[in-house]
Design an enzyme around this catalytic site. Structure first.
Site, PDB file in Angstrom:
ATOM      1  N   LYS A  45       0.836  -1.215   0.000  1.00  0.00           N
ATOM      2  CA  LYS A  45       0.000   0.000   0.000  1.00  0.00           C
ATOM      3  C   LYS A  45       0.865   1.258   0.000  1.00  0.00           C
ATOM      4  O   LYS A  45       0.620   2.178  -0.778  1.00  0.00           O
ATOM      5  CB  LYS A  45      -0.923  -0.026   1.223  1.00  0.00           C
ATOM      6  CG  LYS A  45      -1.775   1.221   1.393  1.00  0.00           C
ATOM      7  CD  LYS A  45      -3.003   0.954   2.232  1.00  0.00           C
ATOM      8  CE  LYS A  45      -2.733   0.945   3.716  1.00  0.00           C
ATOM      9  NZ  LYS A  45      -2.586   2.277   4.327  1.00  0.00           N
ATOM     10  N   ARG A  90       2.698   5.880  -3.221  1.00  0.00           N
ATOM     11  CA  ARG A  90       3.838   6.689  -3.677  1.00  0.00           C
ATOM     12  C   ARG A  90       4.017   6.586  -5.190  1.00  0.00           C
ATOM     13  O   ARG A  90       4.262   7.584  -5.869  1.00  0.00           O
ATOM     14  CB  ARG A  90       5.118   6.240  -2.960  1.00  0.00           C
ATOM     15  CG  ARG A  90       5.187   6.709  -1.509  1.00  0.00           C
ATOM     16  CD  ARG A  90       6.242   5.926  -0.737  1.00  0.00           C
ATOM     17  NE  ARG A  90       6.483   6.451   0.599  1.00  0.00           N
ATOM     18  CZ  ARG A  90       5.692   6.271   1.652  1.00  0.00           C
ATOM     19  NH1 ARG A  90       4.568   5.594   1.521  1.00  0.00           N
ATOM     20  NH2 ARG A  90       6.003   6.770   2.837  1.00  0.00           N
ATOM     21  N   ASP A 139       2.226  -0.917  11.999  1.00  0.00           N
ATOM     22  CA  ASP A 139       0.898  -1.320  11.513  1.00  0.00           C
ATOM     23  C   ASP A 139       0.570  -2.775  11.841  1.00  0.00           C
ATOM     24  O   ASP A 139      -0.574  -3.205  11.699  1.00  0.00           O
ATOM     25  CB  ASP A 139       0.798  -1.098  10.002  1.00  0.00           C
ATOM     26  CG  ASP A 139       0.866   0.377   9.646  1.00  0.00           C
ATOM     27  OD1 ASP A 139       0.580   1.222  10.522  1.00  0.00           O
ATOM     28  OD2 ASP A 139       1.214   0.701   8.492  1.00  0.00           O
ATOM     29  N   ARG A 143      -7.530  12.937  12.292  1.00  0.00           N
ATOM     30  CA  ARG A 143      -6.107  12.624  12.500  1.00  0.00           C
ATOM     31  C   ARG A 143      -5.229  13.874  12.423  1.00  0.00           C
ATOM     32  O   ARG A 143      -5.532  14.809  11.673  1.00  0.00           O
ATOM     33  CB  ARG A 143      -5.663  11.562  11.474  1.00  0.00           C
ATOM     34  CG  ARG A 143      -6.436  10.272  11.670  1.00  0.00           C
ATOM     35  CD  ARG A 143      -6.049   9.207  10.686  1.00  0.00           C
ATOM     36  NE  ARG A 143      -4.685   8.767  10.893  1.00  0.00           N
ATOM     37  CZ  ARG A 143      -4.055   7.932  10.080  1.00  0.00           C
ATOM     38  NH1 ARG A 143      -4.672   7.469   9.015  1.00  0.00           N
ATOM     39  NH2 ARG A 143      -2.820   7.566  10.322  1.00  0.00           N
ATOM     40  N   ARG A 150      -5.586   2.891  18.069  1.00  0.00           N
ATOM     41  CA  ARG A 150      -5.377   1.436  18.019  1.00  0.00           C
ATOM     42  C   ARG A 150      -4.956   0.833  19.347  1.00  0.00           C
ATOM     43  O   ARG A 150      -4.858  -0.395  19.447  1.00  0.00           O
ATOM     44  CB  ARG A 150      -4.384   1.073  16.906  1.00  0.00           C
ATOM     45  CG  ARG A 150      -5.035   1.131  15.545  1.00  0.00           C
ATOM     46  CD  ARG A 150      -4.176   0.519  14.469  1.00  0.00           C
ATOM     47  NE  ARG A 150      -4.839   0.651  13.182  1.00  0.00           N
ATOM     48  CZ  ARG A 150      -4.208   0.791  12.023  1.00  0.00           C
ATOM     49  NH1 ARG A 150      -2.887   0.812  11.995  1.00  0.00           N
ATOM     50  NH2 ARG A 150      -4.888   0.895  10.904  1.00  0.00           N
TER      51      ARG A 150
HETATM   52  C1  S3P Z   1       2.978   4.988   6.215  1.00  0.00           C
HETATM   53  C2  S3P Z   1       3.632   5.312   7.362  1.00  0.00           C
HETATM   54  C3  S3P Z   1       3.166   4.969   8.709  1.00  0.00           C
HETATM   55  C4  S3P Z   1       2.135   3.844   8.661  1.00  0.00           C
HETATM   56  C5  S3P Z   1       1.095   4.096   7.609  1.00  0.00           C
HETATM   57  C6  S3P Z   1       1.734   4.179   6.236  1.00  0.00           C
HETATM   58  C7  S3P Z   1       3.527   5.422   4.933  1.00  0.00           C
HETATM   59  O1  S3P Z   1       2.574   6.103   9.302  1.00  0.00           O
HETATM   60  O2  S3P Z   1       1.524   3.683   9.914  1.00  0.00           O
HETATM   61  O3  S3P Z   1       0.152   3.054   7.593  1.00  0.00           O
HETATM   62  O4  S3P Z   1       3.078   4.924   3.865  1.00  0.00           O
HETATM   63  O5  S3P Z   1       4.424   6.274   4.923  1.00  0.00           O
HETATM   64  P1  S3P Z   1       3.448   7.235  10.042  1.00  0.00           P
HETATM   65  O6  S3P Z   1       4.400   7.784   9.065  1.00  0.00           O
HETATM   66  O7  S3P Z   1       2.482   8.270  10.494  1.00  0.00           O
HETATM   67  O8  S3P Z   1       4.106   6.533  11.191  1.00  0.00           O
END
Ligand code: S3P
Length: 416
Positions: free
Chosen positions: A22, A27, A306, A117, A337
């Site tokens: 994901k 990205r 995660d 958030r 969470r």
């Molecule tokens: C992600 C970074 C993480 C992760 C999120 C996806 C990313 O979050 O928990 O599910 O794709 O850069 P944080 O950067 O807020 O820790």
């Protein structure tokens, strides 16, 4: 949204093709939509979060054709748009950074969960670079009016790939170098991908620097998502005699905290057919055996953030006390969470207690059948499915929110 009933599994032996990653899919879409030229992205994850990124990219002017799991993306200069990021925090935060230094006015919004958030963590450092951003009490909706940005050197108070990535993307259009230092290393997909796209990125320990410059579209194949592989892996470890083979899993070391942790407590996990590169992949084979309880803390936390809900589900099947600490960040994910994991597992009879920065699980107690409210958090729904399938069954409310990261999860992983 619909519910799902999962019965206790008597055994577990499954081969799963890993869902595409994901983080990397979002990205690949956003970076190629902005980059100069055209790219073909193969094995793109077609989950709700990635479709939100695709929708934003199209509204920004990119041309994206999707055929199966292959996307052809032709970038275009952005000049203003109204964007709905749905449930995707990565899409929202990365776009706020990228758009800050471009021409035009951009409104960025999301669903009720995303609106709750925190966005200040990206907005404040961007403002210090000269960004013009209006927020709603530090949250979405946010309006970005593109402006001239200066370089910066920023010490992040928390490890966050989203914040780091937002600042790096802003750095592409700043007047000087952007340097970001994290307290511990978070996932480095942005560093790897931008470098492949011609950006001047340097990494020194937990510090990343990027020089302003043009990025060019880059064709790529997205590896599998270790965060999705975590569900069959933990299920195989929780069911007596369990076994699984998850094919084509991304094993970038900034993401393999779960593998390191599970091996350290005695799990039998093998990598097969490994292909090494900046984003290495391997087939991951897991066989159930006796596990010791675990402690998750410190620099390990961003490497498996995660996966904590499903690791807590697994901890219910391990004799002894498992502990998660230093994980306050869990409170600002798709749900809080700490409380949603505790509520889900308690509904199944687990002995789990929240703490200020994590939780304590006293495992080895027989779980019972129960009903779990996913609270529309995909990782809570899938973790409850693992606990129920290995325990005594579960009824999950709003189970289909799993499609945020893992469409077809229940069929492919649980077999229902
Ligand atoms: C992600 C970074 C993480 C992760 C999120 C996806 C990313 O979050 O928990 O599910 O794709 O850069 P944080 O950067 O807020 O820790």
């Amino acid at each position: 949204m619909s519910d799902i009933l999962i019965n206790k599994l008597k055994s577990y032996d499954r081969t799963v093709n890993c869902m595409p990653d994901k983080s990397m899919s979002v990205r690949a879409v956003l970076f190629n939509a902005y980059a100069t030229g055209e790219a073909v992205v193969k094995n793109l994850l077609l989950s709700d979060d990635v479709l939100s990124a695709v929708d934003c990219a199209r509204r920004l002017g990119a041309k994206i054709d999707i055929d199966g799991t292959t996307a052809r993306i032709a970038g275009s200069p952005f000049s203003g748009a109204v964007l709905d990021c749905g449930n995707s925090g990565t899409t929202a935060r990365l776009l706020i950074g990228l758009l800050s230094g471009l021409n035009g006015t951009y409104t960025i919004d999301g669903d009720a969960s995303l609106r709750s958030r925190p966005m200040k963590r990206v907005i404040e450092p961007l403002r210090s670079m000269g960004a013009r951003i209006t927020d709603t009490d530090g949250r979405l909706p946010v309006t970005v009016v593109g402006s001239a940005l200066s370089g910066t050197s920023y010490q992040m108070p928390i490890a966050s790939a989203q914040v780091k990535s937002a600042l790096m993307l802003a750095g592409l259009n700043a007047s000087g170098r952007v340097t970001v230092t994290e307290p511990s290393k978070s996932r480095d997909h942005t560093e790897n991908m931008l470098r492949e796209m011609n950006a001047a990125v340097t990494v020194d320990g937990n510090t990343v620097s990027i020089e302003p410059g043009i990025i060019y579209a880059r064709s790529m194949t997205v590896p599998g998502d270790i965060s999705s592989a975590a569900y069959p892996i933990c299920l195989a470890l929780a069911v007596k005699g369990g076994h699984c083979l998850v094919k084509n899993v991304g094993i970038n070391p900034t993401r393999t905290g779960i593998i390191d942790l599970l091996r350290s407590i005695g799990a039998n996990i093998e990598y097969k057919n490994a292909v090494m590169s900046a984003e290495p992949v391997a087939d991951v084979e897991v066989r159930q055996g006796k596990l010791a309880p675990f402690i998750i803390e410190g620099g390990l936390v961003p490497r498996l953030i995660d996966e904590i809900p499903v690791l807590c589900a697994l901890a219910c099947f391990i004799d002894g006390v498992s502990v998660v600490k230093d994980a306050k960040e869990l409170k600002v994910k798709e749900t809080d969470r700490i409380s949603s994991t505790v509520a889900a597992l308690r509904a199944l009879g687990a002995d789990i207690e929240p703490t200020d920065d994590g939780m304590i699980i006293r495992g080895g107690k027989q779980l019972r059948f129960g009903t779990v409210d996913s609270m529309l958090d995909h990782r809570i729904a899938m973790s409850a499915a693992v606990a129920g399938a290995a325990g005594a069954g579960v009824n999950i409310i709003d189970a289909d929110c799993a499609s945020v990261s893992y469409p077809k999860f229940y069929g492919e992983v649980i077999g229902v």
